[in-house]
Write a protein that holds these residues in place. Structure first.
Motif, PDB file in Angstrom:
ATOM      1  N   UNK A   1     -32.523  42.818  77.404  1.00 52.94           N
ATOM      2  CA  UNK A   1     -33.767  42.071  78.521  1.00 52.94           C
ATOM      3  C   UNK A   1     -33.040  41.068  79.083  1.00 52.94           C
ATOM      4  N   UNK A   2     -32.177  40.446  78.548  1.00 53.26           N
ATOM      5  CA  UNK A   2     -31.830  39.159  79.373  1.00 53.26           C
ATOM      6  C   UNK A   2     -30.289  39.240  79.670  1.00 53.26           C
TER       7      UNK A   2
ATOM      8  N   UNK B   1     -34.211  50.909  69.249  1.00 54.12           N
ATOM      9  CA  UNK B   1     -34.695  49.600  69.410  1.00 54.12           C
ATOM     10  C   UNK B   1     -33.983  48.617  70.068  1.00 54.12           C
ATOM     11  N   UNK B   2     -34.465  47.859  70.964  1.00 52.82           N
ATOM     12  CA  UNK B   2     -33.782  47.097  71.857  1.00 52.82           C
ATOM     13  C   UNK B   2     -34.250  45.693  71.957  1.00 52.82           C
ATOM     14  N   UNK B   3     -33.190  44.691  72.028  1.00 53.87           N
ATOM     15  CA  UNK B   3     -33.511  43.099  71.900  1.00 53.87           C
ATOM     16  C   UNK B   3     -32.901  42.483  73.242  1.00 53.87           C
TER      17      UNK B   3
ATOM     18  N   UNK C   1     -29.941  50.664  67.479  1.00 54.13           N
ATOM     19  CA  UNK C   1     -30.270  49.401  67.986  1.00 54.13           C
ATOM     20  C   UNK C   1     -29.288  48.881  69.000  1.00 54.13           C
ATOM     21  N   UNK C   2     -29.829  48.455  70.043  1.00 56.16           N
ATOM     22  CA  UNK C   2     -29.162  48.286  71.516  1.00 56.16           C
ATOM     23  C   UNK C   2     -29.240  46.798  71.885  1.00 56.16           C
ATOM     24  N   UNK C   3     -28.308  45.870  71.771  1.00 56.47           N
ATOM     25  CA  UNK C   3     -28.481  44.604  72.108  1.00 56.47           C
ATOM     26  C   UNK C   3     -29.307  43.935  71.184  1.00 56.47           C
ATOM     27  N   UNK C   4     -29.352  44.156  69.634  1.00 50.50           N
ATOM     28  CA  UNK C   4     -30.139  43.492  68.900  1.00 50.50           C
ATOM     29  C   UNK C   4     -29.422  43.393  67.511  1.00 50.50           C
ATOM     30  N   UNK C   5     -29.591  42.527  66.749  1.00 53.51           N
ATOM     31  CA  UNK C   5     -29.040  42.251  65.659  1.00 53.51           C
ATOM     32  C   UNK C   5     -29.820  42.145  64.358  1.00 53.51           C
ATOM     33  N   UNK C   6     -30.616  42.856  64.120  1.00 51.01           N
ATOM     34  CA  UNK C   6     -31.819  42.745  62.829  1.00 51.01           C
ATOM     35  C   UNK C   6     -31.209  42.365  61.754  1.00 51.01           C
TER      36      UNK C   6
ATOM     37  N   UNK D   1     -25.344  49.686  69.629  1.00 53.75           N
ATOM     38  CA  UNK D   1     -24.617  49.377  71.031  1.00 53.75           C
ATOM     39  C   UNK D   1     -24.869  48.003  71.093  1.00 53.75           C
ATOM     40  N   UNK D   2     -23.450  47.175  71.488  1.00 54.31           N
ATOM     41  CA  UNK D   2     -23.736  45.708  71.421  1.00 54.31           C
ATOM     42  C   UNK D   2     -22.351  45.348  72.102  1.00 54.31           C
TER      43      UNK D   2
END
Ligand code: SF4
Length: 433
Positions: A259-260, A253-255, A150-155, A187-188
């Motif tokens: 993107x922002x 999976x990226x969030x 999970x890259x840049x997201x917190x499901x 990764x965050x």
């Protein structure tokens, strides 16, 4: 006497979990089975009808007054047909059937059609259009993936059942021991709740994901690394690259963290390119974590009707694609839209100041089940049925799989589906445009 309706699809996030059970008593949802907290609240609180507005409303001297549906539709058609540059925006929390009608209405009006992906995953779309993408379905992830990143997201917060239903915990055909057969990497920029359960957490400096992606790619190609990149020690970067190479089936999976943040679409371009590099060593895929339950459908429907996924301008009588010019923020901030119709979304809750300021100034219509901040600043508000509870239809899961939403019960008397309301507006507009 209660009964249970099984295999209901949750119309909240891009996971579109289709195994929800609803315990019904006297035609009301009393409890849920298999749902996450968000889903439980969505299903069980929707009946709080004392908060639900069931009549269309038009503003008179700044105050909403109830009117008939026919009156509201007539006035909406007047506003849209009098406009030189109407913006039709939203679409992420309604069905594909409604979205299709929205495309037809936009074309008839010569307006601009945009959806909420223009403020979340448009960098992902642009990057995919630029370099292609190696992706898969969530079913493949469940059955095959032994490395979940999970890259840049917190499901754990935004997509609460993603880990348990699709990625880390479930037992799949080639992953029979569930999480014991998988590695979880996060990764965050901070130690999120998802990161707390990960086998490896990589803390990257804010706005330096691009540099970190580059460093992993450099190492994979045999290059040297400095002591630290983007705040991550070289040893950690090498370990991450080795974990990736050694997996049998990996998925990123990226969030919105990717993107922002600085770099935007170049971050996604680089992440997709990393996945392409990894396919020289093993099987690797990548997938955006889509937010609203049918934002992916908004892109699909727009694509199959116009060839373009969002930011489509019909002003010349044929569709033209111009993100950064015809996206919602640009259309409003540059004062190019002179009327707006907002369907199944709440941009007033997240638009930047100048865009919101212009939305306040132009005549607008909101079609939504709830009185949202956007509806409050509109001239016309038309309440609609809740998709997936009071209206059936099609929605696309984050991996591009279409799923049929069920209708569980009738909406309150007089309330129509988004599709029906849009159809009525379209018919009225035909005589005026
Ligand atoms: S994870 Fe998303 S789709 Fe699944 S039950 Fe929760 S809110 Fe609904």
């Amino acid at each position: 006497m209660s009964k249970t309706i099984n295999d209901v699809v949750c119309p909240y996030c891009g996971c579109l979990c289709d195994d929800i059970g609803l315990v019904m008593e006297e035609n009301k949802i009393k409890d849920t089975i298999n749902s996450c907290k968000i889903s439980h609240t969505k299903f069980c609180d929707y009946m709080k009808s004392e908060e639900r507005i069931t009549e269309p409303m038009i503003k008179e001297n700044g105050e909403f007054e109830p009117v008939s549906l026919e009156e509201a539709v007539e006035k909406a058609a007047d506003i849209l047909s009098d406009s030189d540059s109407p913006l039709l925006y939203g679409w992420s929390s309604t069905t594909c059937e409604s979205q299709e009608t929205g495309v037809a209405l936009s074309e008839l009006l010569g307006g601009v059609l945009d959806n909420t992906s223009s403020v979340c995953h448009d960098p992902s779309i642009l990057a995919e259009q630029g370099v292609g993408v190696s992706t898969c379905t969530l079913g493949q992830v469940k059955n095959r993936a032994d490395l979940i990143i999970y890259w840049g997201c917190n499901p754990a917060h935004a997509h609460p059942r993603h880990l348990s239903r699709y990625s880390f915990y479930p037992r799949g055909f080639f992953t029979r021991s569930g999480e014991r057969d998988r590695n979880l990497v996060v990764v965050d920029i901070r130690k999120t709740d998802t990161a707390k359960i990960a086998d490896k957490f990589v803390q990257v400096n804010p706005n330096q994901d691009y540099e970190l992606l580059n460093a992993v790619r450099t190492y994979l190609k045999g290059g040297d690394l400095p002591e630290k990149v983007a705040g991550v020690p070289a040893e950690d970067i090498k370990e991450l690259a080795e974990i990736m190479k050694e997996s049998k089936f990996g998925v990123v999976f990226f969030g919105l963290g990717l993107t922002m943040s600085d770099g935007k679409l170049t971050n996604i371009d680089n992440a997709i390119s990393l996945v392409r590099d990894l396919n020289d060593h093993t099987k690797f895929t990548i997938m955006p974590m889509r937010g609203h339950f049918n934002v992916a459908g908004a892109n699909k429907v727009s694509c199959w009707e116009t060839r373009f996924p969002y930011a489509v301008d019909f002003a010349r009588g044929y569709p033209r694609y111009s993100p950064g010019e015809n996206s919602v923020v640009d259309m409003l901030s540059n004062k190019e839209a002179d009327a707006a119709m907002i369907v199944a979304s709440d941009p007033a809750a997240n638009l930047p100041g100048p865009a919101l300021e212009h939305l306040r100034e132009i005549p607008s219509i909101t079609i939504d089940p709830h009185m949202t901040p956007t509806a409050e600043l509109s001239e016309i508000y038309i309440p609609s049925a809740i998709s997936g509870i009071e209206a059936e239809g099609t929605a696309y899961r984050m991996d591009g799989v279409p799923i049929k939403l069920k209708k569980i019960m009738d909406p309150p008397e007089g309330i129509m589906t988004d599709e029906k309301i849009l159809e009525m507006v379209k018919e009225k507009t035909k005589g005026k445009k």
